[in-house]
Design a protein around this motif. Structure first.
Motif, mmCIF file in Angstrom:
data_model
loop_
_atom_site.group_PDB
_atom_site.id
_atom_site.type_symbol
_atom_site.label_atom_id
_atom_site.label_comp_id
_atom_site.label_asym_id
_atom_site.label_seq_id
_atom_site.Cartn_x
_atom_site.Cartn_y
_atom_site.Cartn_z
ATOM 1 N N UNK A 214 -1.034 4.955 1.044
ATOM 2 C CA UNK A 214 -0.120 3.837 1.223
ATOM 3 C C UNK A 214 0.197 3.603 2.690
ATOM 4 N N UNK A 215 0.193 2.352 3.080
ATOM 5 C CA UNK A 215 0.609 1.841 4.403
ATOM 6 C C UNK A 215 -0.522 1.841 5.424
ATOM 7 N N UNK A 216 -0.852 3.011 5.994
ATOM 8 C CA UNK A 216 -1.958 3.093 6.964
ATOM 9 C C UNK A 216 -1.800 2.056 8.083
ATOM 10 N N UNK A 217 -0.610 2.026 8.675
ATOM 11 C CA UNK A 217 -0.304 1.034 9.711
ATOM 12 C C UNK A 217 -0.834 1.466 11.079
ATOM 13 N N UNK A 218 -0.730 2.768 11.397
ATOM 14 C CA UNK A 218 -0.949 3.237 12.765
ATOM 15 C C UNK A 218 -2.247 4.027 12.900
ATOM 16 N N UNK A 219 -3.333 3.496 12.345
ATOM 17 C CA UNK A 219 -4.645 4.126 12.479
ATOM 18 C C UNK A 219 -5.428 3.451 13.592
ATOM 19 N N UNK A 220 -6.149 4.251 14.384
ATOM 20 C CA UNK A 220 -7.022 3.669 15.403
ATOM 21 C C UNK A 220 -8.441 3.551 14.853
ATOM 22 N N UNK A 221 -9.358 3.079 15.660
ATOM 23 C CA UNK A 221 -10.709 2.791 15.177
ATOM 24 C C UNK A 221 -11.415 4.041 14.653
ATOM 25 N N UNK A 222 -11.211 5.194 15.316
ATOM 26 C CA UNK A 222 -11.860 6.425 14.837
ATOM 27 C C UNK A 222 -11.275 6.857 13.496
ATOM 28 N N UNK B 111 10.965 -2.738 7.300
ATOM 29 C CA UNK B 111 11.340 -1.530 8.032
ATOM 30 C C UNK B 111 10.847 -1.538 9.476
ATOM 31 N N UNK B 112 10.220 -2.637 9.888
ATOM 32 C CA UNK B 112 9.724 -2.712 11.259
ATOM 33 C C UNK B 112 8.604 -1.734 11.555
ATOM 34 N N UNK B 113 7.862 -1.349 10.508
ATOM 35 C CA UNK B 113 6.827 -0.319 10.693
ATOM 36 C C UNK B 113 5.612 -0.839 11.442
ATOM 37 N N UNK B 114 5.323 -2.131 11.304
ATOM 38 C CA UNK B 114 4.170 -2.704 11.979
ATOM 39 C C UNK B 114 3.279 -3.459 11.008
ATOM 40 N N UNK B 115 2.204 -4.000 11.538
ATOM 41 C CA UNK B 115 1.229 -4.741 10.738
ATOM 42 C C UNK B 115 -0.037 -3.899 10.623
ATOM 43 N N UNK B 116 -0.359 -3.492 9.427
ATOM 44 C CA UNK B 116 -1.557 -2.668 9.221
ATOM 45 C C UNK B 116 -2.814 -3.465 9.583
ATOM 46 N N UNK B 117 -3.812 -2.818 10.180
ATOM 47 C CA UNK B 117 -5.035 -3.530 10.606
ATOM 48 C C UNK B 117 -5.981 -3.799 9.441
ATOM 49 N N UNK B 118 -5.521 -4.602 8.490
ATOM 50 C CA UNK B 118 -6.270 -4.803 7.250
ATOM 51 C C UNK B 118 -7.630 -5.462 7.483
ATOM 52 N N UNK B 119 -7.716 -6.405 8.419
ATOM 53 C CA UNK B 119 -9.008 -7.044 8.673
ATOM 54 C C UNK B 119 -10.015 -6.026 9.219
ATOM 55 N N UNK B 120 -9.556 -5.099 10.043
ATOM 56 C CA UNK B 120 -10.442 -4.036 10.533
ATOM 57 C C UNK B 120 -10.905 -3.141 9.392
ATOM 58 N N UNK B 121 -9.994 -2.831 8.461
ATOM 59 C CA UNK B 121 -10.388 -2.024 7.304
ATOM 60 C C UNK B 121 -11.487 -2.725 6.515
ATOM 61 N N UNK B 122 -11.274 -3.995 6.264
ATOM 62 C CA UNK B 122 -12.254 -4.737 5.463
ATOM 63 C C UNK B 122 -13.605 -4.819 6.173
ATOM 64 N N UNK B 123 -13.590 -5.052 7.479
ATOM 65 C CA UNK B 123 -14.849 -5.129 8.226
ATOM 66 C C UNK B 123 -15.566 -3.782 8.261
ATOM 67 N N UNK B 124 -14.793 -2.685 8.155
ATOM 68 C CA UNK B 124 -15.394 -1.348 8.152
ATOM 69 C C UNK B 124 -15.860 -0.929 6.756
ATOM 70 N N UNK B 125 -15.598 -1.775 5.761
ATOM 71 C CA UNK B 125 -16.025 -1.456 4.396
ATOM 72 C C UNK B 125 -15.034 -0.616 3.612
ATOM 73 N N UNK B 126 -13.794 -0.508 4.092
ATOM 74 C CA UNK B 126 -12.761 0.263 3.393
ATOM 75 C C UNK B 126 -12.231 -0.551 2.214
ATOM 76 N N UNK B 127 -12.063 0.103 1.080
ATOM 77 C CA UNK B 127 -11.452 -0.546 -0.082
ATOM 78 C C UNK B 127 -9.951 -0.689 0.164
ATOM 79 N N UNK B 128 -9.427 -1.902 -0.051
ATOM 80 C CA UNK B 128 -8.010 -2.187 0.176
ATOM 81 C C UNK B 128 -7.400 -2.786 -1.082
ATOM 82 N N UNK B 129 -6.202 -2.312 -1.439
ATOM 83 C CA UNK B 129 -5.455 -2.882 -2.558
ATOM 84 C C UNK B 129 -4.048 -3.231 -2.077
ATOM 85 N N UNK B 130 -3.224 -3.773 -2.976
ATOM 86 C CA UNK B 130 -1.881 -4.216 -2.609
ATOM 87 C C UNK B 130 -0.813 -3.447 -3.377
#
Length: 469
Positions: free
Chosen positions: A262-270, A292-311
């Motif tokens: 859940x969340x995965x807001x603060x992940x870098x490219x590696x 909560x001001x946690x940030x915006x998860x890099x969902x477009x980067x996840x999708x471009x990397x082939x990561x499965x994303x749900x809501x």
């Protein structure tokens, strides 16, 4: 039990087509034009049929505090939440029912409940949620929320440090409790699936993670956890491990195709590359991340990397609702501001696939649910395309995802059983639920959290916020 939905609109690659959908033995048995009617006949005219969405991360019992916690970052928000959390199992039962109702009426057929346990009544807590979900008929994935470190351990140490009290339960006792819960409650045939769900690296030892991995392997269960929801958690992971939390979880074996995060807001490219390589699922909770001001998860980067994303909606004290369509809309269009290349933006059809099949993949259930496919479970939703919020007629899925649908869900089936008909939940008395939630609560606007006042100065110091000294 068998039935036929006639003349219903279904999405196909080229657009939409009108077809008949038949269900037998709880599964989709045929999708075609002009099928010979079988069982109960349901009129699908001017209605859209979609696979059920998965509310892939929430905490049902937070419903009792929705709307009351002030604007705070997660670490302080949690302190306030837990200061006022003491509940009775009956309240857990009622808030699970409320979570299920809101999920069903916004297109969801499954819910992942990262369930907060009442100390000393842990099995009773789980039993109360199980009772609620089985009564209403939603497909439930219950992950009792466990940790073995106190709340204050979830903040970076920084230069000052902070005193930590011992946690209420040992790691060994916690794992024994969860194994007992698995043996007592895991029953997929009756719509209840148990998950191994440590809260996250910020409050869990490696021993707890490794114990969950072992139980997951032994009982073939999925894993679920929060991951790098806040920048404070990223800072803390560096202090604890000397590397990113993602790298550490990979090293101990927690990241697998059966793991949802859940969340995965603060992940870098590696980090993103690791999530893709391990085929773990990211659960996007856009509304709570904003709240909560946690940030915006890099969902477009996840999708471009082939990561499965749900809501997911996340808990009803950090959202503060369980409207899945609202979470899907926000979690789709929010990212248009993060990438100027509009060809990367999420389309309404992609949103539907993420919410349904993406959710199923994250629960290792894509072969059973998540799409309108012959042989899969009959977990699907019928939307009324004559609803005022879905008019005038343009693209039905575009209207559903990009609009603000109200009273759009006509019918819901879970495992072939009709749970919602004519926009009303059939399996429980919702008016009685409303009365119970009203009578067991009271209007309030001001309260003072003792724990927030004790730890706020340290939080402001380690996060280098103005006026911390």
């Amino acid at each position: 039990m068998s039935f036929t939905i006639q003349n219903v609109l279904i999405p196909v690659e080229s657009g939409y087509e009108t077809a008949d959908v038949q269900v037998a033995d709880n599964c989709i048995s045929a999708i075609a034009h002009n099928l010979t009617p079988m069982g109960t006949i349901i009129d699908g005219k001017n209605k859209l049929l979609l696979p059920g969405f998965v509310n892939a991360h929430t905490h049902s019992s937070e419903m009792w505090q929705r709307g009351i916690i002030p604007p705070l970052p997660l670490e302080l928000w949690l302190a306030e939440l837990y200061d006022f959390t003491p509940l009775e199992p009956e309240q857990v039962y009622l808030s699970a029912l409320g979570t299920a109702v809101e999920t069903l009426l916004s297109g969801g057929t499954s819910v992942v409940d990262h369930l907060v346990l009442i100390p000393g009544q842990e099995l009773e807590t789980i039993a109360a949620a199980v009772r609620a979900y089985q009564e209403i008929g939603i497909r439930a994935f219950i992950g009792p929320l466990i940790q073995d470190e106190p709340l204050t351990a979830g903040m970076p140490v920084g230069d000052g440090g902070i005193e930590h009290a011992a946690y209420i339960r040992s790691t060994k006792a916690t794992l024994e409790l969860i194994e007992a819960a698995i043996k007592q409650f895991h029953n997929p045939e009756k719509g209840v699936n148990m998950l191994l769900a440590p809260t996250g690296t910020q409050l869990c030892s490696d021993a707890l993670f490794e114990g969950c991995i072992d139980l997951g392997d032994r009982y073939n269960l999925c894993l679920h956890a929060h991951l790098l929801e806040t920048s404070a958690q990223k800072q803390l992971a560096q202090e604890k491990y000397g590397c990113s939390a993602v790298k550490h979880l990979q090293q101990i074996g927690f990241l697998t195709p059966r793991t949802s995060l859940a969340h995965c807001v603060w992940l870098d490219d590696s980090d993103i590359a690791i999530v893709a390589e391990t085929r773990s699922t990211v659960v996007h909770n856009p509304l709570s991340n904003l709240r909560l001001g946690s940030g915006i998860a890099p969902i477009l980067k996840y999708r471009q990397a082939g990561v499965n994303v749900s809501f997911g909606c996340d808990g009803a004290a950090s959202n503060d609702s369980q409207d899945l369509l609202e979470a899907i809309k926000m979690g789709s269009i929010l990212h248009n501001i993060t990438d100027l290349d509009y060809r990367h933006w999420i389309t309404p059809r992609q949103s539907v696939e993420m919410a349904s099949l993406g959710g199923a993949k994250g629960l290792n259930a894509a072969d059973e649910m998540g799409s309108l496919t012959v042989g899969k479970k009959a977990d699907f939703v019928l939307y009324d395309l004559t609803s005022l919020s879905l008019l005038p007629r343009t693209d039905p899925i575009g209207l559903l995802i990009l609009g603000r649908p109200t009273n759009a869900v006509h019918s819901v089936w879970v495992n072939g059983k009709q749970i919602v008909a004519e926009g009303k939940v059939k399996t429980i008395d919702v008016d009685d639920l409303r009365r119970e939630l009203f009578d067991r609560s009271e209007w309030t606007s001001k309260r003072q959290s003792q724990t927030v006042s004790e730890i706020e100065a340290h939080y402001r110091q380690v996060m280098k916020l103005q006026g911390y000294s």
